[in-house]
Design a protein around this motif. Sequence first.
Motif, PDB file in Angstrom:
ATOM      1  N   PHE A  62      56.221  81.315 100.374  1.00 22.27           N
ATOM      2  CA  PHE A  62      56.876  80.783 101.572  1.00 22.27           C
ATOM      3  C   PHE A  62      57.557  79.455 101.256  1.00 22.27           C
ATOM      4  CE2 PHE A  62      56.714  77.735 105.040  1.00 22.27           C
ATOM      5  CZ  PHE A  62      57.427  78.394 106.031  1.00 22.27           C
ATOM      6  N   LEU A  63      56.854  78.540 100.567  1.00 18.17           N
ATOM      7  CA  LEU A  63      57.425  77.229 100.258  1.00 18.17           C
ATOM      8  C   LEU A  63      58.605  77.334  99.293  1.00 18.17           C
ATOM      9  CD1 LEU A  63      54.219  75.005 100.039  1.00 18.17           C
ATOM     10  CD2 LEU A  63      55.997  74.979 101.816  1.00 18.17           C
ATOM     11  N   GLN A  64      58.539  78.273  98.349  1.00 17.61           N
ATOM     12  CA  GLN A  64      59.670  78.466  97.432  1.00 17.61           C
ATOM     13  C   GLN A  64      60.908  78.924  98.204  1.00 17.61           C
ATOM     14  OE1 GLN A  64      57.653  81.213  94.851  1.00 17.61           O
ATOM     15  NE2 GLN A  64      57.365  79.665  93.264  1.00 17.61           N
ATOM     16  N   ASP A  65      60.725  79.861  99.128  1.00 20.58           N
ATOM     17  CA  ASP A  65      61.852  80.337  99.938  1.00 20.58           C
ATOM     18  C   ASP A  65      62.344  79.230 100.873  1.00 20.58           C
ATOM     19  OD1 ASP A  65      63.633  82.497 100.867  1.00 20.58           O
ATOM     20  OD2 ASP A  65      62.519  82.265 102.747  1.00 20.58           O
ATOM     21  N   PHE A  66      61.414  78.496 101.461  1.00 27.96           N
ATOM     22  CA  PHE A  66      61.768  77.399 102.360  1.00 27.96           C
ATOM     23  C   PHE A  66      62.571  76.334 101.599  1.00 27.96           C
ATOM     24  CE2 PHE A  66      60.636  73.702 105.093  1.00 27.96           C
ATOM     25  CZ  PHE A  66      61.032  74.219 106.308  1.00 27.96           C
ATOM     26  N   TYR A  67      62.145  76.013 100.373  1.00 32.14           N
ATOM     27  CA  TYR A  67      62.861  75.049  99.526  1.00 32.14           C
ATOM     28  C   TYR A  67      64.298  75.508  99.306  1.00 32.14           C
ATOM     29  CZ  TYR A  67      64.219  72.375  95.409  1.00 32.14           C
ATOM     30  OH  TYR A  67      64.903  71.562  94.536  1.00 32.14           O
ATOM     31  N   ARG A  68      64.456  76.779  98.966  1.00 31.08           N
ATOM     32  CA  ARG A  68      65.797  77.320  98.709  1.00 31.08           C
ATOM     33  C   ARG A  68      66.662  77.224  99.959  1.00 31.08           C
ATOM     34  NH1 ARG A  68      68.095  81.725  99.968  1.00 31.08           N
ATOM     35  NH2 ARG A  68      66.193  82.777 100.605  1.00 31.08           N
ATOM     36  N   ARG A  69      66.108  77.591 101.084  1.00 29.58           N
ATOM     37  CA  ARG A  69      66.888  77.550 102.332  1.00 29.58           C
ATOM     38  C   ARG A  69      67.278  76.124 102.708  1.00 29.58           C
ATOM     39  NH1 ARG A  69      67.323  82.148 105.042  1.00 29.58           N
ATOM     40  NH2 ARG A  69      65.980  83.872 104.453  1.00 29.58           N
ATOM     41  N   VAL A  70      66.339  75.206 102.619  1.00 27.65           N
ATOM     42  CA  VAL A  70      66.601  73.820 103.009  1.00 27.65           C
ATOM     43  C   VAL A  70      67.612  73.166 102.069  1.00 27.65           C
ATOM     44  CG1 VAL A  70      65.537  71.526 103.049  1.00 27.65           C
ATOM     45  CG2 VAL A  70      64.442  73.432 104.226  1.00 27.65           C
ATOM     46  N   ASN A  71      67.451  73.375 100.775  1.00 25.30           N
ATOM     47  CA  ASN A  71      68.287  72.668  99.807  1.00 25.30           C
ATOM     48  C   ASN A  71      69.595  73.373  99.472  1.00 25.30           C
ATOM     49  OD1 ASN A  71      66.777  70.154  98.853  1.00 25.30           O
ATOM     50  ND2 ASN A  71      65.208  71.729  98.923  1.00 25.30           N
ATOM     51  N   ALA A  72      69.645  74.669  99.555  1.00 18.57           N
ATOM     52  CA  ALA A  72      70.884  75.383  99.240  1.00 18.57           C
ATOM     53  C   ALA A  72      71.702  75.670 100.485  1.00 18.57           C
ATOM     54  CB  ALA A  72      70.572  76.685  98.507  1.00 18.57           C
ATOM     55  N   GLU A  73      71.034  75.999 101.575  1.00 14.22           N
ATOM     56  CA  GLU A  73      71.746  76.399 102.775  1.00 14.22           C
ATOM     57  C   GLU A  73      71.775  75.305 103.832  1.00 14.22           C
ATOM     58  OE1 GLU A  73      69.960  80.095 103.964  1.00 14.22           O
ATOM     59  OE2 GLU A  73      70.207  80.929 101.965  1.00 14.22           O
ATOM     60  N   GLY A  74      70.916  74.309 103.727  1.00 16.47           N
ATOM     61  CA  GLY A  74      70.929  73.186 104.643  1.00 16.47           C
ATOM     62  C   GLY A  74      70.268  73.417 105.986  1.00 16.47           C
ATOM     63  N   HIS A  75      69.606  74.540 106.161  1.00 15.40           N
ATOM     64  CA  HIS A  75      68.915  74.807 107.418  1.00 15.40           C
ATOM     65  C   HIS A  75      67.762  75.759 107.148  1.00 15.40           C
ATOM     66  CE1 HIS A  75      70.609  78.871 107.698  1.00 15.40           C
ATOM     67  NE2 HIS A  75      71.739  78.336 107.305  1.00 15.40           N
ATOM     68  N   THR A  76      66.963  76.016 108.167  1.00 17.76           N
ATOM     69  CA  THR A  76      65.791  76.876 107.994  1.00 17.76           C
ATOM     70  C   THR A  76      65.896  78.151 108.812  1.00 17.76           C
ATOM     71  OG1 THR A  76      64.633  75.695 109.760  1.00 17.76           O
ATOM     72  CG2 THR A  76      64.286  74.909 107.510  1.00 17.76           C
TER      73      THR A  76
END
Length: 182
Positions: free
Chosen positions: A143-157
Amino acid sequence: MRRSGAAVPRRAEGFDPEAAAATAAGTGPGPGPGPGTGFAPGAGPGSGFAPGSGADPGVGLRTEFPFRLPRGYVDERGVVHRDGVMRLATARDELVPLRDDRVRENPAYLSVVLISRVVTRIGGVDDIHPGIVEDLFASDLAFLQDFYRRVNAEGHTRAAVTCPSCQEEFAVDLAGGRLGES
C-alpha cells in the motif's frame, strides 16, 4: 524636483473600479470567475488553478498526505497504528538510499529505506526507520509503495475505478478515511 518613494496610482482611461470589482466577484458582466465561467472564485487563466487539477487556490504546494494502512503497524506492546502521514520525496530521498550497503546488497531493500525516509508518522510512532518498515505487514508495505508512487508521480491520491456491477466510473481517495472507506 521632489520624488516620493511611493508610486501614485493613476486611473486608467475608461476604467471603472466598481465594474472591475463586480466582475472579479462573479456578479457582473465579463470573463471573471463566477457562475457559468468554468472557474472557481479566485481561479482563472494564469492563476495556476484549473478545476479538477488537485490544485487549491490560495494554498501553497501540498507536501504531506495522510493515509490509513490496510492492516496497521503493530508495535512491541501490541498496539496497532494505522493512520499516518507521508511527505513528498525530494531528490535526496531517492539518491541517498542508493549509497546504503543494505540496498547495494539487495536492491529490493530500496523501497524499505525510501519509505522510511518519507513516512513521517504512523499512529503514535514518529521515529520511522527501516526497522519499522520491515515490521509492516506485506499488504501495508505494498500500500505504501503504491501511495508513494501516486503522491510523487501523479501529485494526488485519487484513483479512477469502475463499479463491477453497474460499470459506472468514479474516483476514490486512496488516503482513506473511516473504516471501510477508500
